[in-house]
Design an enzyme around this catalytic site. Structure first.
Site, PDB file in Angstrom:
ATOM      1  N   GLY B 125     -54.173  17.249  11.390  1.00 47.20           N
ATOM      2  CA  GLY B 125     -52.936  17.082  10.628  1.00 47.20           C
ATOM      3  C   GLY B 125     -53.099  16.114   9.468  1.00 47.20           C
ATOM      4  O   GLY B 125     -52.207  15.971   8.643  1.00 47.20           O
ATOM      5  N   GLY B 126     -54.234  15.424   9.416  1.00 41.19           N
ATOM      6  CA  GLY B 126     -54.473  14.497   8.312  1.00 41.19           C
ATOM      7  C   GLY B 126     -53.673  13.213   8.398  1.00 41.19           C
ATOM      8  O   GLY B 126     -53.464  12.530   7.396  1.00 41.19           O
ATOM      9  N   SER B 128     -54.485  10.405   9.823  1.00 42.25           N
ATOM     10  CA  SER B 128     -55.302   9.198  10.035  1.00 42.25           C
ATOM     11  C   SER B 128     -54.745   8.011   9.243  1.00 42.25           C
ATOM     12  O   SER B 128     -54.304   8.172   8.110  1.00 42.25           O
ATOM     13  CB  SER B 128     -56.747   9.455   9.588  1.00 42.25           C
ATOM     14  OG  SER B 128     -57.481   8.246   9.605  1.00 42.25           O
ATOM     15  N   GLY B 256     -64.865  13.195  15.164  1.00 44.68           N
ATOM     16  CA  GLY B 256     -65.519  14.204  14.339  1.00 44.68           C
ATOM     17  C   GLY B 256     -66.952  13.890  13.975  1.00 44.68           C
ATOM     18  O   GLY B 256     -67.544  14.571  13.136  1.00 44.68           O
ATOM     19  N   THR B 257     -67.552  12.893  14.606  1.00 43.95           N
ATOM     20  CA  THR B 257     -68.928  12.525  14.238  1.00 43.95           C
ATOM     21  C   THR B 257     -69.976  13.235  15.081  1.00 43.95           C
ATOM     22  O   THR B 257     -71.143  13.280  14.701  1.00 43.95           O
ATOM     23  CB  THR B 257     -69.168  11.009  14.383  1.00 43.95           C
ATOM     24  OG1 THR B 257     -69.003  10.644  15.767  1.00 43.95           O
ATOM     25  CG2 THR B 257     -68.190  10.219  13.531  1.00 43.95           C
ATOM     26  N   ILE B 260     -67.115  19.267  16.580  1.00 43.04           N
ATOM     27  CA  ILE B 260     -65.729  19.615  16.269  1.00 43.04           C
ATOM     28  C   ILE B 260     -65.107  20.235  17.512  1.00 43.04           C
ATOM     29  O   ILE B 260     -65.596  21.243  18.029  1.00 43.04           O
ATOM     30  CB  ILE B 260     -65.665  20.580  15.071  1.00 43.04           C
ATOM     31  CG1 ILE B 260     -66.301  19.909  13.834  1.00 43.04           C
ATOM     32  CG2 ILE B 260     -64.222  20.986  14.788  1.00 43.04           C
ATOM     33  CD1 ILE B 260     -66.254  20.750  12.575  1.00 43.04           C
ATOM     34  N   ILE B 261     -64.066  19.606  17.992  1.00 42.60           N
ATOM     35  CA  ILE B 261     -63.364  20.092  19.175  1.00 42.60           C
ATOM     36  C   ILE B 261     -62.572  21.329  18.775  1.00 42.60           C
ATOM     37  O   ILE B 261     -61.800  21.293  17.809  1.00 42.60           O
ATOM     38  CB  ILE B 261     -62.421  19.000  19.715  1.00 42.60           C
ATOM     39  CG1 ILE B 261     -63.221  17.761  20.112  1.00 42.60           C
ATOM     40  CG2 ILE B 261     -61.603  19.530  20.903  1.00 42.60           C
ATOM     41  CD1 ILE B 261     -62.386  16.486  20.181  1.00 42.60           C
ATOM     42  N   ARG B 379     -41.241   3.905   5.129  1.00 45.84           N
ATOM     43  CA  ARG B 379     -42.410   3.204   4.590  1.00 45.84           C
ATOM     44  C   ARG B 379     -42.759   3.761   3.208  1.00 45.84           C
ATOM     45  O   ARG B 379     -43.022   3.008   2.252  1.00 45.84           O
ATOM     46  CB  ARG B 379     -43.593   3.389   5.580  1.00 45.84           C
ATOM     47  CG  ARG B 379     -44.857   2.628   5.279  1.00 45.84           C
ATOM     48  CD  ARG B 379     -45.865   3.407   4.440  1.00 45.84           C
ATOM     49  NE  ARG B 379     -46.001   4.809   4.742  1.00 45.84           N
ATOM     50  CZ  ARG B 379     -46.961   5.345   5.481  1.00 45.84           C
ATOM     51  NH1 ARG B 379     -47.877   4.559   5.993  1.00 45.84           N
ATOM     52  NH2 ARG B 379     -47.024   6.648   5.674  1.00 45.84           N
ATOM     53  N   TYR B 440     -48.169  -4.143  19.072  1.00 53.30           N
ATOM     54  CA  TYR B 440     -48.139  -3.370  17.831  1.00 53.30           C
ATOM     55  C   TYR B 440     -47.372  -4.225  16.832  1.00 53.30           C
ATOM     56  O   TYR B 440     -46.230  -4.600  17.093  1.00 53.30           O
ATOM     57  CB  TYR B 440     -47.415  -2.059  18.120  1.00 53.30           C
ATOM     58  CG  TYR B 440     -47.499  -0.987  17.070  1.00 53.30           C
ATOM     59  CD1 TYR B 440     -48.414   0.050  17.185  1.00 53.30           C
ATOM     60  CD2 TYR B 440     -46.632  -0.966  15.991  1.00 53.30           C
ATOM     61  CE1 TYR B 440     -48.469   1.076  16.256  1.00 53.30           C
ATOM     62  CE2 TYR B 440     -46.690   0.052  15.049  1.00 53.30           C
ATOM     63  CZ  TYR B 440     -47.600   1.076  15.185  1.00 53.30           C
ATOM     64  OH  TYR B 440     -47.653   2.089  14.265  1.00 53.30           O
TER      65      TYR B 440
END
Lengths: 528, 528
Positions: B125-126, B128, B256-257, B260-261, B379, B440
């Site tokens: 989904g990007g 990160s 992802g290193t 790829i799942i 935000r 958090y």
């Protein structure tokens, strides 16, 4: 107390007298006629070959070439180990037994063995049932068994976070003795509890007495310290983390092939104040399994939840029942658990189970539990009388259980018929998960003194094939060792095999750590 | 709905009108005077460099060089990503965005990139927030971002074991939509739920909405399928296993290193029927923390358990309180949970907490929850007006929390004073474990339009140092990516770093998979 070199536990606790008479009387149902007792051989009569190596002067005081030490460290405690010991068949014996006093000793031992190409077998309590501590290598190289029990203390207790820093070589009872004054417990009670160590539990992903939630020792680990030939590492004490793949999870289950675990911070809990338990009888095994699944998926999370099939209930709890007996218990240090018990009983009744009203004393669960602790001793006594007595375990998803159960019991019965004529196969669930049970099977059959080993090996191969072909794991908590390798190799995904091989080559470039366990005993892939 | 290329979520859901006015009115407490809005630049105005590569003919139809696609896949969704997007600062943009339809496409893409030395960025989904999907490499090599969202379906549901086989590219809402008719749920709700995928959750060890027990996605995995340059692997569906180190745990958090799942069997549960929740107010923060610890160690295992400190309660729940507000909730598909709630409230009262009798509607928890989902949109609106608004998280043991909390808030306040003058630091617990909380933190401060990035980076470096120096993890559930690398490298035990490097070299010998994440972006150790 004197530890037995050839069998389970303490010599003084062996089955004898009335217990032995009763046991043999039951065994005669399987093996009619006179049963001959076979005394274990004396150490002297074993005629062990001389040690092929001698330690450097600085390490000599840590190392023993005593034949009794070497014999006692040669095999684990599986049926096939006990039988070989009883027959004096010790082909693979460590050349030396080393007892490091601390990490410095351990590093020096690894340095020496790495230089000289000597195999290193990390050793805790020696209760492996999968050939995990047996120095059996294709190239017959020399081996030092590193017995960690001198590194066996509790170093630090944090009552606020409820955790303790514990050395790997501590035995179960000593660990609990040290925690008890603080009102704390690890509450990890594998069947081997008295004679196995924290390090062994961690290295083999031991299964404890909790039937749900924290079933494996893995979940009780806060951090670990590991000595590898490539350096010492310690993970940070953390209650949870998402920083890359879990470092601890690579060493948990590594069975001494990647490094030697020396310490861990372990999560503890308060000792329980509220307890409630019940036994529920079922006329139909399918209904019993369905009820157990419903309890496992209820979110009630019983501390114990063991489904004994009819044969298991009869053999080990003395109860005659058509389908099975489900034994469960709840416990808490914080709040009453009776409502949870009642709900679990209600679920069982909805599935046709019969339970007495209220928690019962003197129930089949009690009989079964005391029998549980005597089982390994009784196994030894029966082995001496040429009975085949062994267990094996797996785990599978609920949707595949019926098929797996039929296939495994069918394969076991066919193999028993083939090699031994008559026999009994029992099944119990030791742990239950929302998505599946961990079935544990017992095999009882008459053997021939000169054929016990091959008889069992044939049965084991047959059931392992049935497990592999029907979606089970080759081990739920007995580890892989050397004996489960063929099936583990098929079960393990190829990329993970490549990653594990590479990790070992990086950490153990001389390939000295427990060669033959999890991975081939020589390094052929050309990575290092 | 239109996905925003530069900010969070959908363009149509951006903060505007009355919500924006109210937000800016509150922001003026921090940044007095007129606040200037900065519109995001148009894609055309970005002047992206041309793609340096072209796909082989067979793969061309899967690959897009469209500037909008490339810009939208360049950055994650952290504050620093949004700020750079708003400023048109896109230095590292994928050369192509590929959308494989299945594993065959994926394998072909990996083959091509391996042959040509092109970096591959796996992309769900990007969302990160750690630079995990940004093609930023020291050697400036070309990159293909592999967007997996065309592989986004639920393939199979096993209602008996309560599990589903799910493709990695599925977004949260679609996954739940597919499970709902079966009465089942994964119930994994990270804040990014709407705009992140199962594969992303697995690759980054996502933290869900459960505050206890199954907090990380790790625990919900039954098996995983992974495509690596070195081959495809799939672990067996198992409820539990002790067969060697867990294969899945190496890929969980591998970002992802290593591969790829593509699919996973995920553990599900029935949708809850019983729910109860409460909010407890504390005049003293220390007492609130002690109460939260007692609840976390009680074995009650609340589904939610969030301690908001006074600043968090004020900023995001509109509640004025001296110490903090503890919001917790229980839920079950099987049995009533009111007794558990009452016991948790009782524990809190023993620590001086004030709770209304019975579960309350319209409590601060409600306000906080709705605010939670709007936070990323707010935000973005504040960033457009030059406000610094960002979060970071950690986890630590209870015995170390006070020290860590003081150090981190102190470092944050000092850095804010240094770079921005005034500001607010808030803290909440997102997850609690028996041995420690996952705090958090939120930071709100006035920024300068031309200095926002360096202002935030200085604050982030200061708090990361404080976390590292005080026993916390550099991330509890935000992953490592590229941005957390310096602290992750210090946190990770040396032997595990060596093992991980070797594993990557074995599975990804051309070192093309997400280089720079978790490990250096070029392979220097000479393994491959």
């Amino acid at each position: 107390m004197t530890r037995s070199w050839w069998g389970w536990g303490n010599v003084e606790d062996a089955v004898r007298g009335a217990e032995l008479d009763a046991l043999l009387a039951r065994a005669r149902a399987l093996a009619p006629g006179e049963l001959t007792d076979h005394e274990p051989p004396s150490i002297a009569s074993l005629g062990l070959p001389a040690s092929r190596i001698s330690a450097p002067a600085a390490l000599a005081a840590l190392c023993s070439a005593d034949p009794g030490d070497r014999a006692a460290h040669a095999h684990g405690k599986a049926f096939r180990d006990v039988v070989r010991n009883l027959r004096g068949d010790l082909r693979h014996v460590p050349d030396l037994v080393a007892r490091p006093r601390g990490e410095r000793d351990l590093i020096d031992l690894l340095d020496w063995c790495g230089r000289d190409g000597i195999a290193v077998i990390p050793y805790g309590g020696g209760s492996s049932v999968v050939g995990g501590i047996e120095p059996r290598f294709a190239d017959g190289r020399a081996a030092v068994t590193v017995d960690l029990t001198r590194m066996g203390d509790v170093l630090q207790i944090d009552p606020v976070s409820r955790a303790a820093r514990v050395q790997a070589g501590v035995f179960g009872p000593r660990l609990e003795d040290r925690l008890r004054p603080h009102g704390l417990t690890l509450r990890h009670f594998p069947q081997s509890f008295e004679f196995s160590t924290l390090g062994g539990w961690l290295a083999t992903r031991s299964g404890g007495h909790y039937a749900t939630l924290d079933t494996h020792i893995d979940d009780l680990v806060e951090s670990m310290r590991v000595v590898t030939p490539g350096g010492v590492g310690e993970s940070r004490r953390l209650p949870g983390s998402g920083a890359g793949p879990s470092p601890d999870r690579l060493f948990l289950g590594s069975e001494g092939t990647l490094g030697i675990i020396t310490e861990a911070w372990m999560r503890l809990r308060e000792r329980p104040r509220w307890r409630a338990r019940a036994s529920v009888r079922f006329a139909d095994y399918g209904a019993a399994v369905a009820a157990t699944r419903a309890v496992a998926q209820s979110g009630l999370n019983p501390a114990n939840c063991r489904l004994l099939d009819a044969a298991e209930a009869l053999v080990n709890a003395g109860v005659s029942v058509g389908g099975g007996v489900l034994v469960f218990g709840f416990e808490s240090a914080d709040h009453p658990v009776r409502a949870s018990l009642d709900r679990a009983v209600e679920i069982c009744r909805d599935h046709g189970g019969e339970a007495p009203d209220g928690p019962a004393d003197g129930d089949p669960g009690d009989t079964w539990r005391s029998s549980f602790l005597r089982m390994p001793y009784q196994r030894d006594a029966l082995a001496r009388h040429s009975l085949i007595v062994e267990t094996f375990e797996t785990a599978c998803t609920w949707d595949g259980f019926d098929r797996l159960h039929r296939a495994v019991t069918g394969a076991a019965r066919a193999a028993i018929r083939e090699v031994a004529g008559d026999g009994i196969v029992t099944c119990r669930f030791t742990h239950v998960y929302p998505d599946g049970p961990a079935p544990y099977f017992g095999v009882y059959a008459p053997g021939r003194w000169d054929g016990l080993l091959t008889q069992w090996d044939e049965i084991k191969a047959a059931v392992s094939e049935a497990i592999a072909a029907n979606g089970g794991t080759i081990t739920h908590h007995h580890a892989v060792g050397r004996d489960h390798r063929p099936w583990y190799d098929r079960q393990r995904p190829g990329p993970f095999a490549a990653a594990l091989t590479a990790a070992k080559a990086a950490l153990d470039p001389a390939w000295i750590l427990n060669p033959g366990v999890l991975l081939p005993d020589a390094h052929l892939s050309g990575h290092a």
